[in-house]
Scaffold this motif. Structure first.
Motif, mmCIF file in Angstrom:
data_model
loop_
_atom_site.group_PDB
_atom_site.id
_atom_site.type_symbol
_atom_site.label_atom_id
_atom_site.label_comp_id
_atom_site.label_asym_id
_atom_site.label_seq_id
_atom_site.Cartn_x
_atom_site.Cartn_y
_atom_site.Cartn_z
ATOM 1 N N PHE A 89 10.562 28.853 58.726
ATOM 2 C CA PHE A 89 9.150 28.677 59.092
ATOM 3 C C PHE A 89 8.246 29.461 58.135
ATOM 4 N N ARG A 90 8.678 30.640 57.713
ATOM 5 C CA ARG A 90 7.873 31.405 56.766
ATOM 6 C C ARG A 90 7.797 30.689 55.419
ATOM 7 N N ASP A 91 8.929 30.135 54.961
ATOM 8 C CA ASP A 91 8.926 29.385 53.702
ATOM 9 C C ASP A 91 7.966 28.205 53.786
ATOM 10 N N LEU A 92 8.006 27.526 54.923
ATOM 11 C CA LEU A 92 7.136 26.361 55.093
ATOM 12 C C LEU A 92 5.669 26.783 55.142
ATOM 13 N N ALA A 93 5.382 27.862 55.848
ATOM 14 C CA ALA A 93 3.997 28.332 55.955
ATOM 15 C C ALA A 93 3.431 28.666 54.581
ATOM 16 N N LYS A 94 4.236 29.304 53.731
ATOM 17 C CA LYS A 94 3.769 29.643 52.384
ATOM 18 C C LYS A 94 3.493 28.388 51.562
ATOM 19 N N ALA A 95 4.365 27.393 51.681
ATOM 20 C CA ALA A 95 4.167 26.147 50.937
ATOM 21 C C ALA A 95 2.937 25.400 51.446
ATOM 22 N N ALA B 39 3.369 14.904 59.258
ATOM 23 C CA ALA B 39 4.820 14.955 59.030
ATOM 24 C C ALA B 39 5.526 15.762 60.100
ATOM 25 N N PHE B 40 6.743 15.324 60.395
ATOM 26 C CA PHE B 40 7.689 16.013 61.258
ATOM 27 C C PHE B 40 8.863 16.428 60.375
ATOM 28 N N LEU C 82 7.389 21.669 62.150
ATOM 29 C CA LEU C 82 8.802 21.984 61.966
ATOM 30 C C LEU C 82 9.476 22.276 63.304
ATOM 31 N N THR C 83 10.695 21.766 63.476
ATOM 32 C CA THR C 83 11.501 22.095 64.657
ATOM 33 C C THR C 83 12.119 23.479 64.463
ATOM 34 N N VAL C 84 11.388 24.517 64.841
ATOM 35 C CA VAL C 84 11.948 25.873 64.697
ATOM 36 C C VAL C 84 13.048 26.112 65.718
ATOM 37 N N LYS D 214 -1.907 21.622 56.785
ATOM 38 C CA LYS D 214 -1.944 22.325 58.065
ATOM 39 C C LYS D 214 -0.528 22.458 58.632
ATOM 40 N N LEU D 215 -0.339 23.509 59.425
ATOM 41 C CA LEU D 215 0.992 23.860 59.914
ATOM 42 C C LEU D 215 1.080 23.688 61.429
ATOM 43 N N GLY D 216 2.189 23.084 61.873
ATOM 44 C CA GLY D 216 2.460 22.946 63.298
ATOM 45 C C GLY D 216 3.876 23.385 63.616
#
Length: 738
Positions: A146-152, A65-66, A113-115, A159-161
């Motif tokens: 990005f922190r919210d996404l990392a926790k989820a 996912a993007f 995620l587009t940070v 996996k996180l990108g």
């Protein structure tokens, strides 16, 4: 008793490996081509190019996912200007848990995620700029997407990108911006310490860098050290605007990633490449062993993304190096990368599932963008599509119908690092007949590389072998699709290979027929046609007549009043007349399933339209091609006169226009900015609107501009003011007026 498997080696197959010292070539991600290497030597070397461990593991995540989120979500732009008010980004909440649950339900395994997009607006609590979420009213400036996404991601096992745009319009446009500011390269320590914000990770780097590269690497350090394991870093190659000859220190960036995120693959810097479009299109043949003219062990740009042929022997034999670089097929679930509104088009589950099978089943990875809305959530329509796609993937690919066959255990263990050598034919027998319409193959790519150049699949029917599908290469994964077949015996034939192939996985699967998605079109005589989309029925490598049979039993219902069609709506049987503007909606029914609603709004009929006072580049790109209701043809201007004027033949109220760019020649003639004027007599002109269409080169889809209020016009004039990519000739595939 099941019969033993038959491995038949033909003389022709044995001759596929003439390189006498092939076993002396070491397996590696990069192999050099020496002067004097013969074509057969190049083939043998190509067969020894393998992915590194991160690439091999990453390709197991073939559906990812993007997420594009930022000020553009609230401005409605595809590309921001860099000068947006930071308070524009203001969702009432951000529900990253909902995002990741929907992603997992779809069968995806990684999210990026587009940070920071090209506008330079930052979605996390960086130390190095205040242009970002820290100036947003959201959570009083304390939010961190990005922190919210990392926790989820940790919660759901995803996996996180991270996407960090090298281009940065805020740093270009700001008076004290760092991008291209003329600063000298000097030794810099990364990260630069900031008082009151110490780093838990003690790692330090020393690089020669200018101001902008230092800024970029400071942020990269934050992202790679403070949010948990990072599995992909995405560097977009887009450059909406340049300044000061700014260059990027990719080698330093890569060194940081290798040190701080050792499991990550890098997009755009020699490990993962672009598929060449943003429409979800895939090549019939996608080799991942690709040619370089410079040593790719350091960062070396690769500019063959749009080529139809990127990895054939004809391409490789002229190279100086070969390297394994796999593609991501990136596309969006919506019309555009960012959320616009709920009228924005959303891909159907049929469309996404089709792209998944072509991309993941075509030696690629599908990277599907789902943009959060202004409420900070995935919209309901998007979530429904994701859930249905996930259901179809699980229903189709969970049970391998060959599990009880006499296929060697190495081909049924779901491990692409085990396999069997296979020159010639592989016959697999089942204890009883199976019905299937999908067949999946994988080569032992992480160990022995990509070797199969063409292959065919046969079924034993009525006492004889019948070819049911064929394709070119296999690589990491090939999914063959074809009409339903029932048999107790199948045969895989390798028709051509670069060296003795090693097959790792085989599988037969059944996908129940669903009502197809539909395509609605209208010709210049006003006749409307409704038919299944080509991708649903013209399966690649299947017999055309057999493919046509897939549509048997399909019933299409349609409406003309804007209402949703159902089983009581009129049945479509043949083209019908719609001479003027209107809306057609249609839905297909098949085997107790309903297809997605197809919706097409048509503007004024063009039968009596004429083009006036317009020049063309040549006779193959005539002005009338822009109003012939055929987007495959187009008008191209001369460089001296790019004005396009149409006479509708009568005065009508006009409140919107649609521009469809040409797609035959990549990136050519895209009208990015321009002016629309109207006239009732062709002499006195009224300026109606200006337009600014972003990202046309990579996303050449129709763009619609709504006027502030209707105007009366017989003549409409389009004057381009800027072409994308510094083009010289404007081009229009279709102009529509409403």
């Amino acid at each position: 008793m099941m019969k033993k498997i038959k491995l038949l080696l033909s003389l022709a197959a044995l001759l596929l490996s003439p390189f006498a010292k092939a076993d002396e070539i070491p397996f590696a991600q990069i192999i050099k081509i020496e002067p004097g290497d013969t074509e057969e030597t190049v083939k043998a070397k190509a067969a020894h190019v393998i992915p590194n461990e991160n690439q091999a593991n990453s390709m197991d995540n073939d559906f990812i996912a993007f997420i594009h989120f930022g000020p553009n979500t609230f401005s409605g732009r595809e590309w921001g200007t860099g000068m947006e008010d930071p308070t524009l980004f203001n969702p009432p909440q951000i529900d990253a848990d909902q995002w990741v649950k929907a992603i997992k339900d779809a069968g995806m395994t990684k999210v990026i995620l587009t940070v920071k997009h090209h506008d330079g607006y930052v979605l996390y609590q960086t130390r190095y700029t205040d242009h970002g979420i820290m100036q947003s009213p959201y959570m009083n400036g304390q939010g961190d997407v990005f922190r919210d996404l990392a926790k989820a991601c940790e919660k759901y096992g995803i996996k996180l990108g991270v996407y960090l745009s090298p281009a940065d319009l805020y740093q270009i446009e700001s008076p004290d911006g760092l991008y291209g500011n003329g600063s000298q390269k000097t030794m810099r320590t990364i990260p630069r310490e900031v008082e009151g914000r110490p780093f838990a990770n003690p790692t330090k780097f020393e690089f020669e860098a200018d101001d902008y590269n230092e800024y970029f690497m400071n942020q990269l350090f934050e992202l790679l050290t403070e949010y948990g394991p990072i599995h992909e870093v995405w560097f977009d190659g887009a450059k909406p605007k340049d300044k000061g000859g700014q260059t990027y220190n990719y080698d330093a960036w890569l060194e940081m990633i290798r040190t701080l995120a050792p499991e990550a693959v890098v997009f755009g810097a020699g490990e993962v490449r672009w598929c060449g479009n943003e429409a979800g299109e895939t090549r019939d043949t996608e080799w991942n062993v690709v040619p370089y003219q410079e040593d790719p062990s350091v960062y070396t740009p690769w500019g063959l993304d749009q080529n139809a042929d990127i990895g054939s022997i004809d391409m490789l034999k002229n190279a100086k190096y070969l390297k394994y670089v796999y593609p991501e097929t990136d596309t969006s679930i919506r019309d555009g990368w960012f959320y616009r509104d709920e009228n924005q088009g959303v891909r159907s589950a049929d469309d996404v599932y089709d792209i998944y099978e072509r991309a993941a089943g075509g030696n690629s990875v599908l990277l599907l963008n789902i943009p959060p809305n202004k409420e900070g959530r995935f919209s309901d329509r998007d979530v429904e599509v994701l859930a249905e796609v996930g259901r179809r993937i699980r229903a189709t690919y969970t049970d391998n119908l060959l599990s009880k066959s006499n296929a060697p255990k190495e081909l049924l263990d779901n491990d692409k690092r085990t396999g069997i050598p296979m020159n010639g034919e592989l016959v697999i027998e089942m204890p009883e007949p199976i019905t299937f319409n999908r067949f999946m193959l994988q080569e032992q790519v992480p160990v022995t590389g990509e070797r199969i150049a063409s292959h065919a699949l046969d079924a034993f029917i009525n006492g004889e072998w019948v070819e049911i599908a064929n394709a070119t290469n296999v690589g990491n994964k090939r999914i063959l699709r074809f009409p339903d077949v029932t048999t107790d015996k199948v045969r895989v034939r390798v028709l051509d290979s670069r060296l003795e192939p090693v097959l790792a996985t085989v599988g037969a699967y059944f996908y129940p027929a669903h009502a197809p998605q539909l395509s609605i079109s209208r010709d210049n005589d006003g006749m409307v046609s409704i038919e299944p989309k080509a991708s649903d029925f013209q399966w690649k490598n299947a017999l055309k007549e057999a493919a046509k049979n897939l549509s048997q039993g399909t019933v299409i219902h349609y409406t003309l009043d804007g209402s949703e069609p159902d089983a009581s709506s009129p049945v479509y049987t043949e083209p019908f007349l719609l001479p003027n503007q209107g809306e057609v909606k249609a839905k297909a029914y098949l085997n107790d399933t309903e297809g997605p609603v197809a919706d097409r709004k048509f503007g004024y009929g063009k039968k009596n339209w004429k083009v006036v006072d317009t020049q063309s580049a040549n006779d193959r790109m005539k002005p009338e091609f822009a109003i012939d209701s055929n987007p495959a043809t187009f008008w191209a201007s001369t460089p001296e006169n790019m004005v396009f004027t149409v006479d509708m033949g009568e005065t009508l109220p006009v409140k919107a226009f649609t521009y469809t760019p040409q797609t035959r020649f990549y990136g050519e003639g895209m009208i990015e900015q321009g002016v629309i004027e109207a006239s009732t007599d062709g002499k006195k002109w009224q300026k109606v609107a200006e337009f600014n269409f972003g990202n046309l080169i990579n996303d050449p889809t129709p763009r619609t501009l709504e006027f502030g209020k209707p105007v009366k016009a017989r003549y409409v004039r389009v004057t381009p003011q800027r072409l994308a990519g510094e083009g010289k000739n404007a081009a229009i595939a279709e102009i529509d007026l409403y």
